[in-house]
Design an enzyme around this catalytic site. Structure first.
Site, PDB file in Angstrom:
ATOM      1  N   MET A 134      32.339  41.630  39.924  1.00  0.00           N
ATOM      2  CA  MET A 134      31.618  41.525  41.182  1.00  0.00           C
ATOM      3  C   MET A 134      31.989  40.245  41.921  1.00  0.00           C
ATOM      4  O   MET A 134      31.171  39.346  42.134  1.00  0.00           O
ATOM      5  CB  MET A 134      30.108  41.586  40.915  1.00  0.00           C
ATOM      6  CG  MET A 134      29.671  42.831  40.161  1.00  0.00           C
ATOM      7  SD  MET A 134      30.202  44.363  40.976  1.00  0.00           S
ATOM      8  CE  MET A 134      29.205  44.305  42.450  1.00  0.00           C
ATOM      9  N   HIS A 135      33.242  40.161  42.288  1.00  0.00           N
ATOM     10  CA  HIS A 135      33.763  38.987  42.980  1.00  0.00           C
ATOM     11  C   HIS A 135      35.009  39.449  43.723  1.00  0.00           C
ATOM     12  O   HIS A 135      35.919  40.029  43.115  1.00  0.00           O
ATOM     13  CB  HIS A 135      34.103  37.892  41.961  1.00  0.00           C
ATOM     14  CG  HIS A 135      34.658  36.638  42.538  1.00  0.00           C
ATOM     15  ND1 HIS A 135      33.866  35.610  43.005  1.00  0.00           N
ATOM     16  CD2 HIS A 135      35.931  36.237  42.721  1.00  0.00           C
ATOM     17  CE1 HIS A 135      34.633  34.632  43.443  1.00  0.00           C
ATOM     18  NE2 HIS A 135      35.893  34.996  43.275  1.00  0.00           N
TER      19      HIS A 135
ATOM     20  N   ASN B  16      41.298  48.338  39.723  1.00  0.00           N
ATOM     21  CA  ASN B  16      39.849  48.201  39.824  1.00  0.00           C
ATOM     22  C   ASN B  16      39.207  49.581  39.809  1.00  0.00           C
ATOM     23  O   ASN B  16      39.750  50.536  40.363  1.00  0.00           O
ATOM     24  CB  ASN B  16      39.488  47.497  41.138  1.00  0.00           C
ATOM     25  CG  ASN B  16      37.987  47.380  41.339  1.00  0.00           C
ATOM     26  OD1 ASN B  16      37.276  46.847  40.489  1.00  0.00           O
ATOM     27  ND2 ASN B  16      37.494  47.876  42.470  1.00  0.00           N
TER      28      ASN B  16
ATOM     29  N   GLY C 284      29.246  45.668  30.964  1.00  0.00           N
ATOM     30  CA  GLY C 284      30.493  45.918  30.255  1.00  0.00           C
ATOM     31  C   GLY C 284      30.642  47.308  29.690  1.00  0.00           C
ATOM     32  O   GLY C 284      31.393  47.506  28.731  1.00  0.00           O
TER      33      GLY C 284
ATOM     34  N   HIS D  11      35.989  51.729  41.151  1.00  0.00           N
ATOM     35  CA  HIS D  11      35.009  51.639  42.231  1.00  0.00           C
ATOM     36  C   HIS D  11      34.240  52.952  42.304  1.00  0.00           C
ATOM     37  O   HIS D  11      34.854  54.032  42.360  1.00  0.00           O
ATOM     38  CB  HIS D  11      35.697  51.364  43.560  1.00  0.00           C
ATOM     39  CG  HIS D  11      34.737  51.203  44.706  1.00  0.00           C
ATOM     40  ND1 HIS D  11      33.797  50.195  44.736  1.00  0.00           N
ATOM     41  CD2 HIS D  11      34.554  51.926  45.846  1.00  0.00           C
ATOM     42  CE1 HIS D  11      33.081  50.300  45.845  1.00  0.00           C
ATOM     43  NE2 HIS D  11      33.518  51.335  46.530  1.00  0.00           N
TER      44      HIS D  11
ATOM     45  N   ASN E 272      32.165  49.838  31.122  1.00  0.00           N
ATOM     46  CA  ASN E 272      33.554  50.224  31.344  1.00  0.00           C
ATOM     47  C   ASN E 272      34.489  49.462  30.410  1.00  0.00           C
ATOM     48  O   ASN E 272      35.484  50.006  29.914  1.00  0.00           O
ATOM     49  CB  ASN E 272      33.943  49.981  32.798  1.00  0.00           C
ATOM     50  CG  ASN E 272      33.338  51.009  33.729  1.00  0.00           C
ATOM     51  OD1 ASN E 272      33.424  52.201  33.503  1.00  0.00           O
ATOM     52  ND2 ASN E 272      32.694  50.540  34.789  1.00  0.00           N
TER      53      ASN E 272
ATOM     54  N   ASP F 103      38.572  47.293  48.099  1.00  0.00           N
ATOM     55  CA  ASP F 103      38.531  48.715  47.736  1.00  0.00           C
ATOM     56  C   ASP F 103      39.432  49.586  48.610  1.00  0.00           C
ATOM     57  O   ASP F 103      39.173  50.777  48.799  1.00  0.00           O
ATOM     58  CB  ASP F 103      37.085  49.240  47.774  1.00  0.00           C
ATOM     59  CG  ASP F 103      36.193  48.531  46.777  1.00  0.00           C
ATOM     60  OD1 ASP F 103      36.675  48.219  45.676  1.00  0.00           O
ATOM     61  OD2 ASP F 103      35.016  48.276  47.101  1.00  0.00           O
TER      62      ASP F 103
ATOM     63  N   GLU G  38      33.405  57.397  35.024  1.00  0.00           N
ATOM     64  CA  GLU G  38      34.077  56.096  35.046  1.00  0.00           C
ATOM     65  C   GLU G  38      34.718  55.788  33.703  1.00  0.00           C
ATOM     66  O   GLU G  38      35.863  55.313  33.639  1.00  0.00           O
ATOM     67  CB  GLU G  38      33.078  54.990  35.383  1.00  0.00           C
ATOM     68  CG  GLU G  38      32.639  54.931  36.823  1.00  0.00           C
ATOM     69  CD  GLU G  38      31.741  53.742  37.079  1.00  0.00           C
ATOM     70  OE1 GLU G  38      31.901  53.102  38.132  1.00  0.00           O
ATOM     71  OE2 GLU G  38      30.873  53.442  36.231  1.00  0.00           O
TER      72      GLU G  38
END
Length: 263
Positions: free
Chosen positions: A121-122, A166, A34, A168, A36, A208, A237
């Site tokens: 991560m899904h 998102n 966590g 990446h 980010n 992505d 990030e």
């Protein structure tokens, strides 16, 4: 790995500004530490993310440290947890699509303006995205299939599409999918690529491959340890996830200009 609250992260202005009744709402999806998410927590209701608060943090991993970050924030942020395999075991006959629609149901109850995937991560499926666009009906079956600290149990259908973004850790089209940091680092060290970076993009069903919102190259040196590069990348990030979130919020729910609130 240090967190984005360290003193050496100077790019986000976190001077508190008072929230207003028109406060903009985020739902953040996480799977891990966590860091980010922490950048977003620190930025909410500051000039970096004005009149913005996080309505819910949703995780697909019960042990995700990001859930602790949310519950220990000031004020605490409601959390929810729903993992795929426990859901399927508890609901014989249910499918991955049912799980994704249950995730969408949890998100829609909060009526967010933007959904941020911050280390989620899904793979996000088309049924989930259709539900957030309002093009697919999500029926509430009246059963709590997940653990939640949120008091919001109201079913909701979006009146307009809810954007999903998102972060990446790779440049567009470079290293899609999982383990992008390590794959990129190894490719650079082998001389297969000459630059690496990170992006925030709009989410589509293809992993992505959504429209990039912010793209930033991250310096890397031959022979330096992976951990050194990774720490440098994470600092970028933490900057751009806040910047991209504000950009999308300003698109879907712009704040009134000063002096026009009561016009």
């Amino acid at each position: 790995m240090s967190s984005p609250t360290d003193a050496d992260v100077q790019t986000t202005d976190t001077t508190p500004t008072p929230a207003t009744p028109s406060s903009r709402q985020l739902v953040v999806l996480i799977s891990g530490s966590g860091s980010n998410l922490q950048a977003l927590i620190d930025a909410q209701n500051t000039p970096a993310l004005p009149n913005t608060s996080i309505a819910l943090v949703l995780s697909n991993r019960k042990a995700a440290h990001g859930l602790v970050r949310a519950t220990t924030a000031s004020p605490p942020i409601p959390t929810a947890y729903l993992a795929l395999q426990p859901y399927l075991r508890s609901n014989p006959g249910k499918t991955r699509e049912d799980y994704d629609l249950e995730l969408a149901r949890i998100v829609l109850r909060e009526k967010p303006d933007v959904v941020v995937l911050a280390g989620w991560m899904h793979i996000v499926s088309e049924p989930f995205l259709e539900a957030l666009r309002g093009t697919r009906e999500v029926k509430d079956e009246g059963q709590e299939q997940y653990e939640s600290s949120s008091n919001n149990d109201e079913n909701s259908v979006p009146t307009s599409p809810i954007p999903v973004i998102n972060i990446h850790p790779a440049l567009p089209g470079q290293f899609d999918g999982a383990n992008a940091i390590q794959r990129g680092y190894e490719a650079f060290q082998r001389g297969e690529v000459d630059k690496l970076g990170v992006m925030v993009h709009r989410v589509v069903a293809e992993v992505d491959r959504g429209e990039p919102l912010i793209v930033r190259e991250v310096p890397i040196e031959k022979g330096e340890p992976l951990e050194v590069y990774e720490e440098r990348l994470h600092r970028v990030e933490w900057e751009i996830i806040v910047q991209a979130t504000k950009r999308v919020l300003d698109e879907v729910k712009p704040l009134p200009l000063e002096g026009t609130e009561n016009a």
